[in-house]
Enzyme design. Sequence first.
Site, PDB file in Angstrom:
ATOM      1  N   ASP A 219      54.771  17.075  52.474  1.00  7.59           N
ATOM      2  CA  ASP A 219      55.555  16.017  52.925  1.00  7.59           C
ATOM      3  C   ASP A 219      54.597  14.707  52.733  1.00  7.59           C
ATOM      4  O   ASP A 219      53.275  14.858  52.952  1.00  7.59           O
ATOM      5  CB  ASP A 219      55.730  16.063  54.432  1.00  7.59           C
ATOM      6  CG  ASP A 219      54.796  16.257  55.380  1.00  7.59           C
ATOM      7  OD1 ASP A 219      53.791  17.272  54.746  1.00  7.59           O
ATOM      8  OD2 ASP A 219      54.809  15.988  56.478  1.00  7.59           O
TER       9      ASP A 219
ATOM     10  N   GLU B 110      53.230  18.365  57.879  1.00  2.00           N
ATOM     11  CA  GLU B 110      52.188  18.162  58.583  1.00  2.00           C
ATOM     12  C   GLU B 110      51.955  16.862  59.140  1.00  2.00           C
ATOM     13  O   GLU B 110      51.235  16.542  60.259  1.00  2.00           O
ATOM     14  CB  GLU B 110      51.008  18.221  57.278  1.00  2.00           C
ATOM     15  CG  GLU B 110      49.582  17.882  57.777  1.00  2.00           C
ATOM     16  CD  GLU B 110      48.883  16.710  58.146  1.00  2.00           C
ATOM     17  OE1 GLU B 110      48.059  16.339  58.606  1.00  2.00           O
ATOM     18  OE2 GLU B 110      49.623  15.924  57.538  1.00  2.00           O
TER      19      GLU B 110
END
Length: 439
Positions: free
Chosen positions: A90, A165
């Site tokens: 991400d 994350e």
Amino acid sequence: MMDSISGQKHIEQVLSHINEPELIDLGCQLVSIPSPTGYERKVGEFVANWFDGIGVKTIRQHIGAERMNVIGIIKGAGGGVSLSYNGHMDVPYSASEDDLLYMSKEVFDRPAHKLHAYVKDGYIYGCGIGNMKANLAATMIAMKAIKQSGIALKGDLLATAVCGEIGRSPVGRFQGLEYEGAGFGARYAVTHGAHSDYSICVDNSGLKMTWVQPGIMYLRVTVYGMAGGAWATGSSAGKHASQNAIIKMQPAIDAIEKWAQTYPDRYTYKCEGGTVRPTASITSIEAGTPFKASMRPGVCTLTMIAMISPGTQPLTVLREIQEAVNAAQVDAEVEMHQAHLGYEAKGVEGLVGVTRETFERLFKTKLEMCDSPYCSVWTDTNTFNQNGIPCIKLGLGLSAEERLKVGNDAYDCHPIASMLKGAQLYATLPLEICNRAKL
């Protein structure tokens, strides 16, 4: 110094399979697939298919909605320790108009903030290349080099490409799987079978090392006024007496900002792995509705984030914020809606020693320790240490000073030379780590 257990011939054999143009092309391909936190599935399928294509055992962890993890595994022959590289898929921004919530139009319109990556003056430019698709590409190329070299490892080598994350948390009306972040994907990976003896988090660190990271917590502060017609009341004599919840929130903001100024000094954590200086920031505020400007808001809520040093309990920080608001004579509710502890890794001495020696042999220079800013931000490193897997952080990127100076550009550009060094290091380390019976 530890003796190398992989001969120079094997090292050269692995490194010969690292191709810079291929590395650049892979980085550009990853940029072209948008993967803002909550929507990692498309880039995950790309990574999984890429691992399939190089003959690496691939596990797709379909978490739900548009979320997934990918685990690539090079199986060892047995008798060696296992190692995992962890990196997140991400990115903070999407290159869509949603990003205008966080940046000016001038910054948004830069050529670098696009999904079409390009190369210029030794850098790759494109949305998300700096955090951290460059690191992801380097890890993938390293896995390919080891696989294609034909050199057998004794212990397993894993590459965990995870979702979620980046700091994110379900809060208020924003609920559901898509809002999970702050290590969400790494926690899922580790609790669903992706275990190893040791781990290296390849998140940004400027090719420096650390094994201490702060925890992270999210809070909401709510102030109540009195709802009613905005046309019926003028400005009050003082902020505390205002019926407008936005105006009543102002003293609370001032109190929190004053508290946050002393917070890093009071909770600095120093160890051999680095220095953590935790920060705290107000990150959003909600009150009223833009389309109903005739109504005075009766409630105002702000959200804030605080990094927490290893050994600090989240409730300690929450109570300090509540006391600061109370001292400002503001009747406000302070609530915590998510918290994760920080860790100084234990049992990493062997991993640190081998990594240092390998880095020095490969690049003829010492491996430096991370500057405080890279030790003072949440990363997935904590997830592995929390689950008893000794983990260090050693990623690519700009130096901490450069990253802070260039701001948003740090997310949208990355030096190719750093990517190449990362791929070389990540391809060499398993020869030294996975072929040992213990570290």
